[in-house]
Design a protein around this motif. Structure first.
Motif, PDB file in Angstrom:
ATOM      1  N   GLU A   6     -12.069  -1.027  -1.722  1.00  0.00           N
ATOM      2  CA  GLU A   6     -11.734   0.318  -1.279  1.00  0.00           C
ATOM      3  C   GLU A   6     -12.957   1.014  -0.700  1.00  0.00           C
ATOM      4  N   SER A   7     -12.700   1.953   0.185  1.00  0.00           N
ATOM      5  CA  SER A   7     -13.746   2.791   0.732  1.00  0.00           C
ATOM      6  C   SER A   7     -13.120   4.096   1.208  1.00  0.00           C
ATOM      7  N   GLY A   8     -13.954   5.062   1.512  1.00  0.00           N
ATOM      8  CA  GLY A   8     -13.481   6.309   2.080  1.00  0.00           C
ATOM      9  C   GLY A   8     -13.440   7.484   1.135  1.00  0.00           C
ATOM     10  N   GLY A   9     -13.752   7.259  -0.128  1.00  0.00           N
ATOM     11  CA  GLY A   9     -13.763   8.357  -1.070  1.00  0.00           C
ATOM     12  C   GLY A   9     -14.933   9.288  -0.823  1.00  0.00           C
ATOM     13  N   GLY A  10     -14.902  10.414  -1.493  1.00  0.00           N
ATOM     14  CA  GLY A  10     -15.968  11.378  -1.350  1.00  0.00           C
ATOM     15  C   GLY A  10     -15.640  12.664  -2.061  1.00  0.00           C
ATOM     16  N   SER A  11     -16.484  13.651  -1.860  1.00  0.00           N
ATOM     17  CA  SER A  11     -16.305  14.970  -2.452  1.00  0.00           C
ATOM     18  C   SER A  11     -15.916  15.955  -1.367  1.00  0.00           C
ATOM     19  N   VAL A  12     -14.805  16.629  -1.573  1.00  0.00           N
ATOM     20  CA  VAL A  12     -14.281  17.573  -0.594  1.00  0.00           C
ATOM     21  C   VAL A  12     -13.805  18.832  -1.288  1.00  0.00           C
ATOM     22  N   GLN A  13     -13.480  19.818  -0.490  1.00  0.00           N
ATOM     23  CA  GLN A  13     -12.915  21.055  -0.995  1.00  0.00           C
ATOM     24  C   GLN A  13     -11.398  20.987  -0.976  1.00  0.00           C
ATOM     25  N   ALA A  14     -10.774  21.761  -1.824  1.00  0.00           N
ATOM     26  CA  ALA A  14      -9.318  21.837  -1.825  1.00  0.00           C
ATOM     27  C   ALA A  14      -8.811  22.204  -0.439  1.00  0.00           C
ATOM     28  N   GLY A  15      -7.762  21.527  -0.026  1.00  0.00           N
ATOM     29  CA  GLY A  15      -7.203  21.729   1.293  1.00  0.00           C
ATOM     30  C   GLY A  15      -7.711  20.759   2.338  1.00  0.00           C
ATOM     31  N   ASP A  16      -8.779  20.054   2.030  1.00  0.00           N
ATOM     32  CA  ASP A  16      -9.345  19.088   2.965  1.00  0.00           C
ATOM     33  C   ASP A  16      -8.561  17.778   2.940  1.00  0.00           C
ATOM     34  N   SER A  17      -8.965  16.867   3.807  1.00  0.00           N
ATOM     35  CA  SER A  17      -8.317  15.572   3.927  1.00  0.00           C
ATOM     36  C   SER A  17      -9.318  14.445   3.792  1.00  0.00           C
ATOM     37  N   LEU A  18      -8.831  13.317   3.341  1.00  0.00           N
ATOM     38  CA  LEU A  18      -9.600  12.088   3.289  1.00  0.00           C
ATOM     39  C   LEU A  18      -8.683  10.933   3.638  1.00  0.00           C
ATOM     40  N   SER A  85      -4.162  17.971   2.445  1.00  0.00           N
ATOM     41  CA  SER A  85      -3.955  19.104   1.539  1.00  0.00           C
ATOM     42  C   SER A  85      -4.364  18.761   0.117  1.00  0.00           C
ATOM     43  N   LEU A  86      -5.538  18.214  -0.010  1.00  0.00           N
ATOM     44  CA  LEU A  86      -5.999  17.765  -1.314  1.00  0.00           C
ATOM     45  C   LEU A  86      -6.126  18.920  -2.297  1.00  0.00           C
ATOM     46  N   LYS A  87      -5.790  18.622  -3.528  1.00  0.00           N
ATOM     47  CA  LYS A  87      -5.855  19.582  -4.612  1.00  0.00           C
ATOM     48  C   LYS A  87      -6.861  19.117  -5.649  1.00  0.00           C
ATOM     49  N   HIS A  88      -7.296  20.049  -6.463  1.00  0.00           N
ATOM     50  CA  HIS A  88      -8.238  19.695  -7.513  1.00  0.00           C
ATOM     51  C   HIS A  88      -7.667  18.602  -8.415  1.00  0.00           C
ATOM     52  N   GLU A  89      -6.374  18.664  -8.678  1.00  0.00           N
ATOM     53  CA  GLU A  89      -5.747  17.687  -9.550  1.00  0.00           C
ATOM     54  C   GLU A  89      -5.647  16.294  -8.943  1.00  0.00           C
ATOM     55  N   ASP A  90      -6.004  16.147  -7.671  1.00  0.00           N
ATOM     56  CA  ASP A  90      -6.069  14.831  -7.059  1.00  0.00           C
ATOM     57  C   ASP A  90      -7.367  14.107  -7.393  1.00  0.00           C
ATOM     58  N   THR A  91      -8.276  14.787  -8.033  1.00  0.00           N
ATOM     59  CA  THR A  91      -9.550  14.185  -8.397  1.00  0.00           C
ATOM     60  C   THR A  91      -9.328  12.985  -9.315  1.00  0.00           C
ATOM     61  N   ALA A  92      -9.832  11.847  -8.904  1.00  0.00           N
ATOM     62  CA  ALA A  92      -9.642  10.618  -9.662  1.00  0.00           C
ATOM     63  C   ALA A  92     -10.376   9.490  -8.956  1.00  0.00           C
ATOM     64  N   VAL A  93     -10.462   8.376  -9.641  1.00  0.00           N
ATOM     65  CA  VAL A  93     -10.851   7.140  -8.989  1.00  0.00           C
ATOM     66  C   VAL A  93      -9.582   6.510  -8.437  1.00  0.00           C
ATOM     67  N   TYR A  94      -9.595   6.193  -7.171  1.00  0.00           N
ATOM     68  CA  TYR A  94      -8.431   5.626  -6.514  1.00  0.00           C
ATOM     69  C   TYR A  94      -8.602   4.126  -6.366  1.00  0.00           C
ATOM     70  N   TYR A  95      -7.572   3.396  -6.760  1.00  0.00           N
ATOM     71  CA  TYR A  95      -7.595   1.944  -6.749  1.00  0.00           C
ATOM     72  C   TYR A  95      -6.529   1.392  -5.826  1.00  0.00           C
ATOM     73  N   CYS A  96      -6.898   0.392  -5.094  1.00  0.00           N
ATOM     74  CA  CYS A  96      -5.952  -0.379  -4.309  1.00  0.00           C
ATOM     75  C   CYS A  96      -5.470  -1.553  -5.148  1.00  0.00           C
ATOM     76  N   ALA A  97      -4.206  -1.876  -5.032  1.00  0.00           N
ATOM     77  CA  ALA A  97      -3.633  -2.969  -5.806  1.00  0.00           C
ATOM     78  C   ALA A  97      -2.691  -3.791  -4.947  1.00  0.00           C
ATOM     79  N   SER A  98      -2.571  -5.054  -5.310  1.00  0.00           N
ATOM     80  CA  SER A  98      -1.691  -5.968  -4.598  1.00  0.00           C
ATOM     81  C   SER A  98      -0.842  -6.741  -5.587  1.00  0.00           C
ATOM     82  N   SER A  99       0.399  -6.966  -5.213  1.00  0.00           N
ATOM     83  CA  SER A  99       1.307  -7.793  -5.992  1.00  0.00           C
ATOM     84  C   SER A  99       1.484  -9.120  -5.280  1.00  0.00           C
ATOM     85  N   SER A 100       1.128 -10.193  -5.957  1.00  0.00           N
ATOM     86  CA  SER A 100       1.201 -11.519  -5.359  1.00  0.00           C
ATOM     87  C   SER A 100       2.511 -12.235  -5.647  1.00  0.00           C
ATOM     88  N   ARG A 101       3.391 -11.575  -6.355  1.00  0.00           N
ATOM     89  CA  ARG A 101       4.654 -12.194  -6.715  1.00  0.00           C
ATOM     90  C   ARG A 101       5.756 -11.145  -6.759  1.00  0.00           C
TER      91      ARG A 101
END
Length: 127
Positions: A6-18, A85-101
């Motif tokens: 994963e990439s593209g994370g960062g610190s932003v203000q509420a209302g911003d986009s990533l 429209s990011l919100k404070h409650e969106d703060t987290a570590v974001y993970y990408c996942a794949s299902s192989s089956r």
């Protein structure tokens, strides 16, 4: 084996986009679905968005519906999560996942439905 980065994370203000990116390598042809999860401090990892390998009918958690969009570029073996429209409650570590089956539908929206995971990218939204 599928490797996800994963990439593209960062610190932003509420209302911003990533836009988050998840670059996949390996046996991507065995992926039946890609998904994004997130995990906030002290909380369980939770479902955010899922996209079948067919590209049809993405699914979103109610908390992000209308704000986040999952998409993919098969030529680049990359999955994206556009977050608006990011919100404070969106703060987290974001993970990408794949299902192989193929799994039963009840697993599509929780971690047991996925067997490959990225290392995560931090998203911090200041209120």
């Amino acid at each position: 084996q599928v490797t996800l980065v994963e990439s593209g994370g960062g610190s932003v203000q509420a209302g911003d986009s990533l836009r988050l990116s998840c670059a996949a390598s390996g046996r991507t042809f065995r992926s039946y679905a890609m998904a994004w999860f997130r995990q906030a401090p002290g909380k369980a990892r939770e479902f955010v968005a899922r996209m079948p390998s067919s590209g049809r009918i993405p699914y979103y958690a109610d908390s992000v519906k209308g704000r986040f969009t999952i998409s993919g570029d098969s030529a680049k073996n990359t999955v994206y999560l556009q977050m608006n429209s990011l919100k404070h409650e969106d703060t987290a570590v974001y993970y990408c996942a794949s299902s192989s089956r193929i799994t039963v539908s009840r697993t599509w929206y929780n971690t047991e439905g996925y067997d490959y995971w990225g290392q995560g990218t931090q998203v911090t939204v200041s209120s």
